[in-house]
Design a protein around this motif. Structure first.
Motif, PDB file in Angstrom:
ATOM      1  N   PHE A 194      -4.938  -9.919   4.557  1.00  0.00           N
ATOM      2  CA  PHE A 194      -3.653  -9.930   3.850  1.00  0.00           C
ATOM      3  C   PHE A 194      -2.581  -9.320   4.746  1.00  0.00           C
ATOM      4  O   PHE A 194      -2.414  -8.087   4.789  1.00  0.00           O
ATOM      5  CB  PHE A 194      -3.756  -9.192   2.516  1.00  0.00           C
ATOM      6  CG  PHE A 194      -4.704  -9.835   1.547  1.00  0.00           C
ATOM      7  CD1 PHE A 194      -4.287 -10.864   0.721  1.00  0.00           C
ATOM      8  CD2 PHE A 194      -6.035  -9.428   1.482  1.00  0.00           C
ATOM      9  CE1 PHE A 194      -5.167 -11.479  -0.165  1.00  0.00           C
ATOM     10  CE2 PHE A 194      -6.920 -10.032   0.605  1.00  0.00           C
ATOM     11  CZ  PHE A 194      -6.488 -11.067  -0.221  1.00  0.00           C
ATOM     12  N   SER A 195      -1.835 -10.189   5.416  1.00  0.00           N
ATOM     13  CA  SER A 195      -0.828  -9.714   6.360  1.00  0.00           C
ATOM     14  C   SER A 195       0.338  -9.016   5.679  1.00  0.00           C
ATOM     15  O   SER A 195       1.129  -8.323   6.339  1.00  0.00           O
ATOM     16  CB  SER A 195      -0.299 -10.894   7.187  1.00  0.00           C
ATOM     17  OG  SER A 195       0.317 -11.867   6.348  1.00  0.00           O
ATOM     18  N   VAL A 196       0.471  -9.157   4.353  1.00  0.00           N
ATOM     19  CA  VAL A 196       1.572  -8.503   3.634  1.00  0.00           C
ATOM     20  C   VAL A 196       1.355  -7.003   3.511  1.00  0.00           C
ATOM     21  O   VAL A 196       2.263  -6.273   3.105  1.00  0.00           O
ATOM     22  CB  VAL A 196       1.763  -9.120   2.233  1.00  0.00           C
ATOM     23  CG1 VAL A 196       2.271 -10.553   2.351  1.00  0.00           C
ATOM     24  CG2 VAL A 196       0.480  -9.058   1.416  1.00  0.00           C
ATOM     25  N   VAL A 197       0.161  -6.532   3.829  1.00  0.00           N
ATOM     26  CA  VAL A 197      -0.126  -5.092   3.826  1.00  0.00           C
ATOM     27  C   VAL A 197      -0.111  -4.605   5.269  1.00  0.00           C
ATOM     28  O   VAL A 197      -0.822  -5.128   6.122  1.00  0.00           O
ATOM     29  CB  VAL A 197      -1.494  -4.797   3.183  1.00  0.00           C
ATOM     30  CG1 VAL A 197      -1.829  -3.306   3.287  1.00  0.00           C
ATOM     31  CG2 VAL A 197      -1.504  -5.251   1.726  1.00  0.00           C
ATOM     32  N   ASP A 198       0.707  -3.594   5.542  1.00  0.00           N
ATOM     33  CA  ASP A 198       0.817  -3.048   6.896  1.00  0.00           C
ATOM     34  C   ASP A 198      -0.119  -1.865   7.138  1.00  0.00           C
ATOM     35  O   ASP A 198      -0.657  -1.724   8.234  1.00  0.00           O
ATOM     36  CB  ASP A 198       2.253  -2.604   7.165  1.00  0.00           C
ATOM     37  CG  ASP A 198       3.232  -3.767   7.122  1.00  0.00           C
ATOM     38  OD1 ASP A 198       3.034  -4.731   7.888  1.00  0.00           O
ATOM     39  OD2 ASP A 198       4.176  -3.711   6.303  1.00  0.00           O
ATOM     40  N   PHE A 199      -0.293  -1.025   6.113  1.00  0.00           N
ATOM     41  CA  PHE A 199      -1.080   0.191   6.283  1.00  0.00           C
ATOM     42  C   PHE A 199      -1.921   0.466   5.038  1.00  0.00           C
ATOM     43  O   PHE A 199      -1.479   0.217   3.905  1.00  0.00           O
ATOM     44  CB  PHE A 199      -0.179   1.415   6.518  1.00  0.00           C
ATOM     45  CG  PHE A 199       0.734   1.282   7.699  1.00  0.00           C
ATOM     46  CD1 PHE A 199       0.245   1.402   8.987  1.00  0.00           C
ATOM     47  CD2 PHE A 199       2.087   1.033   7.523  1.00  0.00           C
ATOM     48  CE1 PHE A 199       1.081   1.278  10.088  1.00  0.00           C
ATOM     49  CE2 PHE A 199       2.939   0.901   8.609  1.00  0.00           C
ATOM     50  CZ  PHE A 199       2.432   1.027   9.893  1.00  0.00           C
ATOM     51  N   VAL A 200      -3.097   1.004   5.251  1.00  0.00           N
ATOM     52  CA  VAL A 200      -3.933   1.530   4.172  1.00  0.00           C
ATOM     53  C   VAL A 200      -4.280   2.970   4.532  1.00  0.00           C
ATOM     54  O   VAL A 200      -4.748   3.243   5.647  1.00  0.00           O
ATOM     55  CB  VAL A 200      -5.233   0.720   3.990  1.00  0.00           C
ATOM     56  CG1 VAL A 200      -6.073   1.319   2.859  1.00  0.00           C
ATOM     57  CG2 VAL A 200      -4.933  -0.747   3.715  1.00  0.00           C
ATOM     58  N   ILE A 201      -4.045   3.874   3.600  1.00  0.00           N
ATOM     59  CA  ILE A 201      -4.467   5.260   3.795  1.00  0.00           C
ATOM     60  C   ILE A 201      -5.748   5.461   3.006  1.00  0.00           C
ATOM     61  O   ILE A 201      -5.793   5.248   1.796  1.00  0.00           O
ATOM     62  CB  ILE A 201      -3.381   6.253   3.356  1.00  0.00           C
ATOM     63  CG1 ILE A 201      -2.129   6.042   4.203  1.00  0.00           C
ATOM     64  CG2 ILE A 201      -3.891   7.689   3.512  1.00  0.00           C
ATOM     65  CD1 ILE A 201      -0.989   6.975   3.878  1.00  0.00           C
ATOM     66  N   PRO A 259      -3.978  10.999  10.344  1.00  0.00           N
ATOM     67  CA  PRO A 259      -5.353  10.965   9.841  1.00  0.00           C
ATOM     68  C   PRO A 259      -5.527   9.973   8.703  1.00  0.00           C
ATOM     69  O   PRO A 259      -4.573   9.634   7.999  1.00  0.00           O
ATOM     70  CB  PRO A 259      -5.573  12.407   9.338  1.00  0.00           C
ATOM     71  CG  PRO A 259      -4.208  12.928   9.042  1.00  0.00           C
ATOM     72  CD  PRO A 259      -3.289  12.265  10.019  1.00  0.00           C
ATOM     73  N   ASN A 260      -6.736   9.448   8.570  1.00  0.00           N
ATOM     74  CA  ASN A 260      -7.126   8.603   7.434  1.00  0.00           C
ATOM     75  C   ASN A 260      -6.436   7.241   7.414  1.00  0.00           C
ATOM     76  O   ASN A 260      -6.550   6.509   6.438  1.00  0.00           O
ATOM     77  CB  ASN A 260      -6.856   9.300   6.085  1.00  0.00           C
ATOM     78  CG  ASN A 260      -7.562  10.629   5.919  1.00  0.00           C
ATOM     79  OD1 ASN A 260      -7.926  11.277   6.892  1.00  0.00           O
ATOM     80  ND2 ASN A 260      -7.749  11.063   4.681  1.00  0.00           N
ATOM     81  N   LEU A 261      -5.719   6.897   8.465  1.00  0.00           N
ATOM     82  CA  LEU A 261      -4.898   5.687   8.455  1.00  0.00           C
ATOM     83  C   LEU A 261      -5.647   4.488   9.033  1.00  0.00           C
ATOM     84  O   LEU A 261      -6.306   4.589  10.062  1.00  0.00           O
ATOM     85  CB  LEU A 261      -3.621   5.913   9.278  1.00  0.00           C
ATOM     86  CG  LEU A 261      -2.633   4.735   9.312  1.00  0.00           C
ATOM     87  CD1 LEU A 261      -2.021   4.520   7.929  1.00  0.00           C
ATOM     88  CD2 LEU A 261      -1.545   4.982  10.356  1.00  0.00           C
ATOM     89  N   SER A 262      -5.510   3.345   8.340  1.00  0.00           N
ATOM     90  CA  SER A 262      -5.972   2.060   8.864  1.00  0.00           C
ATOM     91  C   SER A 262      -4.757   1.156   9.032  1.00  0.00           C
ATOM     92  O   SER A 262      -3.862   1.138   8.182  1.00  0.00           O
ATOM     93  CB  SER A 262      -6.980   1.411   7.910  1.00  0.00           C
ATOM     94  OG  SER A 262      -8.160   2.185   7.814  1.00  0.00           O
ATOM     95  N   TYR A 263      -4.729   0.387  10.134  1.00  0.00           N
ATOM     96  CA  TYR A 263      -3.575  -0.450  10.429  1.00  0.00           C
ATOM     97  C   TYR A 263      -3.976  -1.511  11.458  1.00  0.00           C
ATOM     98  O   TYR A 263      -5.105  -1.502  11.972  1.00  0.00           O
ATOM     99  CB  TYR A 263      -2.413   0.389  10.960  1.00  0.00           C
ATOM    100  CG  TYR A 263      -2.748   1.219  12.178  1.00  0.00           C
ATOM    101  CD1 TYR A 263      -2.353   0.826  13.454  1.00  0.00           C
ATOM    102  CD2 TYR A 263      -3.459   2.411  12.060  1.00  0.00           C
ATOM    103  CE1 TYR A 263      -2.647   1.586  14.579  1.00  0.00           C
ATOM    104  CE2 TYR A 263      -3.766   3.191  13.165  1.00  0.00           C
ATOM    105  CZ  TYR A 263      -3.359   2.770  14.420  1.00  0.00           C
ATOM    106  OH  TYR A 263      -3.657   3.535  15.530  1.00  0.00           O
ATOM    107  N   ARG A 264      -3.073  -2.434  11.728  1.00  0.00           N
ATOM    108  CA  ARG A 264      -3.309  -3.451  12.750  1.00  0.00           C
ATOM    109  C   ARG A 264      -2.578  -3.068  14.046  1.00  0.00           C
ATOM    110  O   ARG A 264      -1.424  -2.624  14.002  1.00  0.00           O
ATOM    111  CB  ARG A 264      -2.828  -4.830  12.279  1.00  0.00           C
ATOM    112  CG  ARG A 264      -3.708  -5.475  11.225  1.00  0.00           C
ATOM    113  CD  ARG A 264      -3.161  -6.851  10.841  1.00  0.00           C
ATOM    114  NE  ARG A 264      -1.839  -6.745  10.246  1.00  0.00           N
ATOM    115  CZ  ARG A 264      -1.599  -6.554   8.951  1.00  0.00           C
ATOM    116  NH1 ARG A 264      -2.615  -6.462   8.098  1.00  0.00           N
ATOM    117  NH2 ARG A 264      -0.363  -6.474   8.496  1.00  0.00           N
TER     118      ARG A 264
END
Length: 516
Positions: free
Chosen positions: A130-137, A172-177
């Motif tokens: 889902f490219s509409v999401v930039d970051f997930v914490i 910390p805890n960050l997921s991203y592209r």
């Protein structure tokens, strides 16, 4: 002179954004309109550090004003640098992505950040698909969100700039592209009691229709109040709030995506981290200044230990704080708890809940409840002595529940109906959906079930297929698991048996719900 940087927050519905503007909205199931209890702390930590935040509860907005337009609201705040969307409960998998899609249509330069239990469990898959999401914490988000927001704002970068490469390695805890590949930073932040003492879980002045949301969070005890609200009468004095009393869990109930093992996998937390009693008391005092008359506790006070709940009740009395209290017992109330509860609470707005789930001792213990029917009925006798309203929750389709066990459940429900005053009793039953990272999803063989769902796409499709009230909601369809062997029970027959037995008992015995 440029003002404060702006962030937005949107609480999604279960349903897609654009479905609200079609005739289909009249057949919607539950929208799941409660905000996750950690959201105010996330917003307020940004505000405390110079970032303005404006927020909405989308399904509440559409309920109060069907003309409300999310695109128009976003356009009005088009200077926003980032948009926060909660994806805590799996029921929002489809709706949260729908909101993110609308955000990207209207604010292509804004960064979209999601978080919560479900987002944490599927961070990599969400970012991949889902490219509409930039970051997930992932996991606890307060300090990571602040670090991310400050980095994005200081950089001046825009989400639509495809060539931008930011150094986010210290968040910390960050997921991203990064260059098209998903990066997951180490999960090194887990909130402490000291953090909880500092965070502001209370203030909602950043939320549009703040006063309406206080009414939304009031847990209705007197059904006359619910009837008055449905008739359009003024019930604005019924103001409530859910309070975070702890994070984590000490239990491994089969169905729960917030079980001990799930919290360990998502946040690295073993057991619970309690909010200090002094913090809870100060939060309640602050809420009372906003005319709140009831608080509901997120984690069973009784399960936090005698030392904790005695100190809390004693401190509330010492501070002459009288407010309605709601507590759901994970097991049964321990000796002395109810006496202290009743001495402390404003009983006009107080209630407790029990969740035996089944009339079968075997089924109850399999799914995490450590008491028998006799012990439950004894507890009900004590509750009756204190004249307290109660809610009793059953489950129609948990592992082990079959057509024989449901007769035991019906027998127990009848006993409770005959034993407890009807004006202070609600008996509810519903079907469970398998939750991400729940013990039964992770270890199905232990519960003699076959689990069909294991990916974010599975729950996304579930939410897409179950936006409406449909007959399958009460017959076990779209629940994500089957007992083994599959032909061993008919959930439809079990639902029919339950609903047949409520005839003549409709005053407090509720039917199987018509939606997911």
């Amino acid at each position: 002179m440029e003002g404060k940087p702006l962030a937005l927050y949107v609480h999604p519905a279960k349903q897609a954004v654009d479905l609200y503007d079609t005739p289909a909205k009249d057949k919607f199931g539950r929208p799941y309109g409660l905000l996750p209890m950690g959201v105010p702390a996330l917003v307020n930590i940004l505000r405390d550090h110079g970032i303005d935040v404006r927020g909405i509860n989308f399904p509440m907005e559409k309920r109060l004003d069907p003309r409300f337009n999310l695109r128009g609201w976003l356009h009005h705040h088009r200077q926003a640098r980032m948009v926060l969307i909660d994806l805590h409960w799996y029921e929002h998998c489809y709706g949260a992505i729908s909101v993110a899609e609308v955000v990207k249509q209207m604010l292509p330069d804004a960064w979209v950040v999601i978080g919560g239990l479900t987002a944490s469990a599927f961070a990599g898959e969400i970012l991949r698909d889902f490219s509409v999401v930039d970051f997930v914490i992932r996991g606890d988000a307060e300090r990571p969100l602040l670090a991310l927001a400050q980095t994005l704002i200081e950089s001046g970068a825009k989400a639509a700039d495809e060539d931008v490469i930011l150094d986010l390695s210290e968040v910390p805890n960050l997921s991203y592209r990064r260059r098209g590949k998903v990066v997951e930073n180490p999960r090194t932040y887990c909130a402490t009691p000291e953090d909880f003492a500092e965070f502001n879980f209370v203030d909602l002045d950043w939320l549009r229709r703040e006063d309406s949301y206080y009414v939304h969070e009031y847990l209705v005890i007197d059904m006359d109040v619910a009837h008055r609200a449905s008739e359009g009468e003024d019930v604005s004095e019924y103001r409530g709030r859910w309070l975070t009393t702890a994070r984590g869990c000490d239990f491994e109930c089969s169905y729960c995506g917030g079980a001990r093992s799930a919290h360990e996998a998502i946040a690295g937390r073993r057991g619970i981290v309690p909010v200090p009693v002094e913090t809870i008391v100060e939060q309640i005092k602050h809420l009372m200044e906003h005319d709140v008359i009831q608080v509901c506790f997120s984690y069973d006070l009784a399960a936090m230990g005698k030392r904790y709940w005695r100190k809390l009740f004693r401190t509330l009395r010492k501070e002459t704080i009288k407010i309605g209290l709601y507590n759901e017992f994970f097991q049964l109330p321990p000796s002395g708890f109810m006496k202290e509860f009743v001495r402390t609470a404003d009983m006009e707005h107080s209630s407790v809940a029990l969740n035996p789930y089944s009339g079968s001792d075997r089924v109850r213990r399999l799914n995490g409840k450590r008491y028998g029917v006799a012990q439950l009925l004894n507890a009900l006798d004590e509750l009756n002595l204190y004249d307290i309203p109660i809610i009793v929750y059953f489950s129609l389709n948990l592992p082990g529940e079959d057509e024989e066990a449901v007769q035991e459940t019906i027998d127990l429900a009848r006993s409770i109906y005959d034993q407890y005053p009807h004006s202070r009793l609600k008996i509810l039953n519903s079907c469970h959906t398998v939750e991400p990272l729940s013990p039964m999803e992770q270890r199905p063989e232990r519960y003699d079930v076959e689990v069909q769902w294991h990916t974010f796409r599975d729950w996304y499709e579930y939410c897409r297929k179950t936006q409406f009230q449909l007959p399958g909601s009460r017959t076990g369809e779209w629940r994500g698991f089957e007992v083994l062997p599959p032909a061993e029970r008919s959930v439809e027959a079990m639902a029919d048996a339950w609903d047949a037995q409520r005839q003549g008992r409709e005053d407090c015995w509720w039917p199987i719900p018509p939606s997911w």
